[in-house]
Scaffold this active site. Sequence first.
Site, PDB file in Angstrom:
ATOM      1  N   LYS A  22       0.791  -1.359   0.051  1.00 29.00           N
ATOM      2  CA  LYS A  22       0.061   0.021  -0.001  1.00 29.00           C
ATOM      3  C   LYS A  22       0.936   1.108   0.181  1.00 29.00           C
ATOM      4  O   LYS A  22       0.594   2.397  -0.749  1.00 29.00           O
ATOM      5  CB  LYS A  22      -0.810   0.237   1.195  1.00 29.00           C
ATOM      6  CG  LYS A  22      -1.578   1.280   1.568  1.00 29.00           C
ATOM      7  CD  LYS A  22      -2.267   1.242   2.889  1.00 29.00           C
ATOM      8  CE  LYS A  22      -1.497   1.447   4.201  1.00 29.00           C
ATOM      9  NZ  LYS A  22      -1.309   2.963   4.357  1.00 29.00           N
ATOM     10  N   ASN A  23       1.950   1.189   0.863  1.00 28.90           N
ATOM     11  CA  ASN A  23       2.657   2.540   0.774  1.00 28.90           C
ATOM     12  C   ASN A  23       3.710   2.669  -0.111  1.00 28.90           C
ATOM     13  O   ASN A  23       4.141   3.717  -0.170  1.00 28.90           O
ATOM     14  CB  ASN A  23       3.176   2.461   2.522  1.00 28.90           C
ATOM     15  CG  ASN A  23       2.261   2.775   3.370  1.00 28.90           C
ATOM     16  OD1 ASN A  23       1.112   3.021   3.297  1.00 28.90           O
ATOM     17  ND2 ASN A  23       2.650   2.510   4.656  1.00 28.90           N
ATOM     18  N   CYS A 117      -4.278  12.447  12.872  1.00 30.12           N
ATOM     19  CA  CYS A 117      -5.175  10.994  12.858  1.00 30.12           C
ATOM     20  C   CYS A 117      -4.813  10.477  14.277  1.00 30.12           C
ATOM     21  O   CYS A 117      -4.409  10.949  15.354  1.00 30.12           O
ATOM     22  CB  CYS A 117      -4.606  10.081  11.929  1.00 30.12           C
ATOM     23  SG  CYS A 117      -3.014   9.454  12.256  1.00 30.12           S
ATOM     24  N   ARG A 122       0.722  14.392  13.027  1.00 37.23           N
ATOM     25  CA  ARG A 122       0.885  14.041  11.767  1.00 37.23           C
ATOM     26  C   ARG A 122       1.461  15.232  10.785  1.00 37.23           C
ATOM     27  O   ARG A 122       0.941  15.574   9.930  1.00 37.23           O
ATOM     28  CB  ARG A 122       0.108  13.255  11.079  1.00 37.23           C
ATOM     29  CG  ARG A 122      -0.143  12.013  11.493  1.00 37.23           C
ATOM     30  CD  ARG A 122       0.642  10.903  11.861  1.00 37.23           C
ATOM     31  NE  ARG A 122       1.177  10.038  10.460  1.00 37.23           N
ATOM     32  CZ  ARG A 122       0.632   9.286   9.906  1.00 37.23           C
ATOM     33  NH1 ARG A 122      -0.675   8.874  10.398  1.00 37.23           N
ATOM     34  NH2 ARG A 122       1.061   8.787   8.863  1.00 37.23           N
ATOM     35  N   ASP A 305       4.758   0.374  12.127  1.00 44.16           N
ATOM     36  CA  ASP A 305       3.772  -0.158  11.734  1.00 44.16           C
ATOM     37  C   ASP A 305       3.397  -1.741  12.222  1.00 44.16           C
ATOM     38  O   ASP A 305       2.322  -2.077  11.686  1.00 44.16           O
ATOM     39  CB  ASP A 305       3.500  -0.392  10.032  1.00 44.16           C
ATOM     40  CG  ASP A 305       3.553   1.196   9.488  1.00 44.16           C
ATOM     41  OD1 ASP A 305       3.612   1.567   8.434  1.00 44.16           O
ATOM     42  OD2 ASP A 305       3.111   2.389  10.639  1.00 44.16           O
ATOM     43  N   ARG A 397      -8.346  -0.504   4.817  1.00 40.27           N
ATOM     44  CA  ARG A 397      -7.588   0.608   4.353  1.00 40.27           C
ATOM     45  C   ARG A 397      -6.361  -0.136   3.954  1.00 40.27           C
ATOM     46  O   ARG A 397      -5.647   0.332   2.817  1.00 40.27           O
ATOM     47  CB  ARG A 397      -7.227   1.740   5.334  1.00 40.27           C
ATOM     48  CG  ARG A 397      -8.452   2.303   5.973  1.00 40.27           C
ATOM     49  CD  ARG A 397      -7.856   3.568   6.643  1.00 40.27           C
ATOM     50  NE  ARG A 397      -7.205   4.168   5.819  1.00 40.27           N
ATOM     51  CZ  ARG A 397      -6.428   5.506   6.116  1.00 40.27           C
ATOM     52  NH1 ARG A 397      -6.943   5.980   7.421  1.00 40.27           N
ATOM     53  NH2 ARG A 397      -5.539   6.044   5.401  1.00 40.27           N
TER      54      ARG A 397
HETATM   55  C1  EPZ Z   1       4.538   6.929   6.472  1.00 44.42           C
HETATM   56  O1  EPZ Z   1       3.748   7.824   7.161  1.00 44.42           O
HETATM   57  C2  EPZ Z   1       3.886   5.799   6.374  1.00 44.42           C
HETATM   58  N1  EPZ Z   1       2.590   5.901   5.461  1.00 44.42           N
HETATM   59  C3  EPZ Z   1       3.310   5.253   7.831  1.00 44.42           C
HETATM   60  O2  EPZ Z   1       2.243   4.051   7.689  1.00 44.42           O
HETATM   61  C4  EPZ Z   1       4.247   5.025   8.637  1.00 44.42           C
HETATM   62  O3  EPZ Z   1       3.803   4.650   9.776  1.00 44.42           O
HETATM   63  C5  EPZ Z   1       5.121   6.074   8.579  1.00 44.42           C
HETATM   64  O4  EPZ Z   1       5.831   6.499   7.276  1.00 44.42           O
HETATM   65  C6  EPZ Z   1       6.470   5.588   9.502  1.00 44.42           C
HETATM   66  O5  EPZ Z   1       7.138   4.728   8.923  1.00 44.42           O
HETATM   67  C7  EPZ Z   1       2.710   6.207   4.076  1.00 44.42           C
HETATM   68  O6  EPZ Z   1       3.771   5.746   3.625  1.00 44.42           O
HETATM   69  C8  EPZ Z   1       1.643   6.235   3.139  1.00 44.42           C
HETATM   70  P1  EPZ Z   1       6.785  10.231   8.289  1.00 44.42           P
HETATM   71  P2  EPZ Z   1       4.369   9.609   7.111  1.00 44.42           P
HETATM   72  O7  EPZ Z   1       6.834  11.554   7.533  1.00 44.42           O
HETATM   73  O8  EPZ Z   1       5.450   9.625   5.826  1.00 44.42           O
HETATM   74  C9  EPZ Z   1       7.088  13.341  11.914  1.00 44.42           C
HETATM   75  C10 EPZ Z   1       0.504   2.762   7.798  1.00 44.42           C
HETATM   76  O9  EPZ Z   1      -0.199   2.177   8.745  1.00 44.42           O
HETATM   77  N2  EPZ Z   1       7.182  14.533  10.805  1.00 44.42           N
HETATM   78  O10 EPZ Z   1       7.898   9.171   8.389  1.00 44.42           O
HETATM   79  O11 EPZ Z   1       3.097  10.256   7.315  1.00 44.42           O
HETATM   80  C11 EPZ Z   1       5.854  12.857  12.136  1.00 44.42           C
HETATM   81  O12 EPZ Z   1       5.137  13.212  12.942  1.00 44.42           O
HETATM   82  C12 EPZ Z   1       0.936   4.336   7.819  1.00 44.42           C
HETATM   83  O13 EPZ Z   1       0.582   2.221   6.612  1.00 44.42           O
HETATM   84  C13 EPZ Z   1       7.004  16.060  11.046  1.00 44.42           C
HETATM   85  O14 EPZ Z   1       6.993  16.117  12.235  1.00 44.42           O
HETATM   86  O15 EPZ Z   1       5.428   9.381   8.503  1.00 44.42           O
HETATM   87  C14 EPZ Z   1       6.621  11.491  12.446  1.00 44.42           C
HETATM   88  O16 EPZ Z   1       6.753  11.384  14.046  1.00 44.42           O
HETATM   89  C15 EPZ Z   1       0.881   4.698   9.521  1.00 44.42           C
HETATM   90  N3  EPZ Z   1       6.773  16.848  10.026  1.00 44.42           N
HETATM   91  C16 EPZ Z   1       7.669  11.423  11.846  1.00 44.42           C
HETATM   92  O17 EPZ Z   1       8.269  12.597  11.265  1.00 44.42           O
HETATM   93  C17 EPZ Z   1       6.673  16.421   8.635  1.00 44.42           C
HETATM   94  O18 EPZ Z   1       6.725  17.020   7.898  1.00 44.42           O
HETATM   95  C18 EPZ Z   1       8.007  10.461  10.764  1.00 44.42           C
HETATM   96  O19 EPZ Z   1       6.831  10.521  10.137  1.00 44.42           O
HETATM   97  C19 EPZ Z   1       6.579  14.861   8.439  1.00 44.42           C
HETATM   98  C20 EPZ Z   1       6.697  14.099   9.400  1.00 44.42           C
END
Ligand code: EPZ
Length: 418
Positions: A22-23, A117, A122, A305, A397
């Site tokens: 999915k990702n 969420c 996020r 995850d 999802r």
């Molecule tokens: C991706 O989310 C995945 N989703 C998530 O999978 C996964 O848990 C996550 O990466 C971490 O591996 C998709 O790929 C669609 P991040 P993403 O940006 O990109 C902070 C699932 O269950 N951050 O890597 O949104 C954030 O708050 C989902 O399939 C900022 O502060 O996660 C987090 O603490 C859930 N500012 C950390 O970085 C930003 O601009 C990592 O988040 C971006 C992120």
Amino acid sequence: MDKIRIHGPCRLQGRVRASGAKNAVLPEMAATLLVDGPVTLRNVPVVRDVQTMIKVLRHLGARRVSLDGDVLRVEGGAAGEPEAPYDLVRTMRASILVLGPLLARLGRARVSLPGGCAIGARPIDYHIEALRRMGAAIEIEHGFVVASSPRLKGAEIVFAERTVTGTENVMMAAVLAEGRTVLKNCALEPEVTDLARFLNACGARIEGAGTGRIVIEGVERLRGTEHRVIPDRIEAGTFLIAAAATQSAVTVERCDPTHLETVLDKLQECGVVLRVDGDAIGVGKDGPLRGVNVTTRPYPDFPTDLQAQFMALMTRAEGVSIITETVFENRFLHVGELRRMGARIVVDGQTAIVAGPAPLSGAPVMASDLRASACLIVAGLSAEGETVINRAYHIDRGYEKVETKFQTLGARIERIGG
Ligand code: EPZ
């Protein structure tokens, strides 16, 4: 039909196939906005998030978006108004992945802020800061990201923290930008690498994906291609954990064991017998499980995850397990539900302490998010009695035909209405 009923404990047996990731497919679908010409994606998981991204692409004016089995055909980039509306983005945060492609292809974009969420706030500040460094004018107005840029310019960007979709969004923006973009402190996830592989097959010039430093030379246009999506490592890991939790002999096929090395190490550390053979991973029946400690971190460390699912497994293990969540600030929503099933878990900030073994008993429980619902399935399969998971739509999802796949392994699991 948003409840799932499980009669446990279940003994699983047999072979199950992992679907596409999915990702990986979500950013690749967004990337079709950059491409002039037909794109075919194969091994696409038929899950609700893919259906939502199809709606987003159609809303943006893609001439053709058709899913036939696991083959997705997209043509036509963004012909319409470059706006991703609130009612679509709020159902799937990953819609923010159209921001970079729209800005690169059309020079403007209006994308609803994804908002938080269940698992955390996020934010997308890293995405916005990076695009501004490439010359985009970006304002937040009435809950929307409003962005414009005559033509993005290559820049040197260092992400404050590793972000998966942040790396993907900016990489997509950079492929049509003027000149060279250097991204540092990038996410290393296999889904980022698969996106780069897809974009390079369309004529992009990306080097270093899968490492912390990615270099993109901007090109004038991208042409259509065919691409096979990598297997879903989180789905595969979920099935392996479910097999271990029910002391079953199961083989997960069509997965990529190299994407699960840390998870396989942890499963072996707690006593699970594993057999890796090409694109198949087998879990054998074996003796008692030992409690182990896990800390989630960005790839290649233990994935956030799979944290909830692994916690369900640790309720069966002998001894104390300390599970620390370092990626998201609120990813223990499944603990309360596991406790209602008899688990002995204490949460202290970002750490959960699990005392096992605690025989779980079936109960009515509530799913809060995608991976928490997977955790509750693992718990229900190993619990004594009936478990009914409410709000089971969360699982759809990201898991294709989840109850069918577990039924083929012999689980007494079914979807019920109400
Ligand atoms: C991706 O989310 C995945 N989703 C998530 O999978 C996964 O848990 C996550 O990466 C971490 O591996 C998709 O790929 C669609 P991040 P993403 O940006 O990109 C902070 C699932 O269950 N951050 O890597 O949104 C954030 O708050 C989902 O399939 C900022 O502060 O996660 C987090 O603490 C859930 N500012 C950390 O970085 C930003 O601009 C990592 O988040 C971006 C992120």
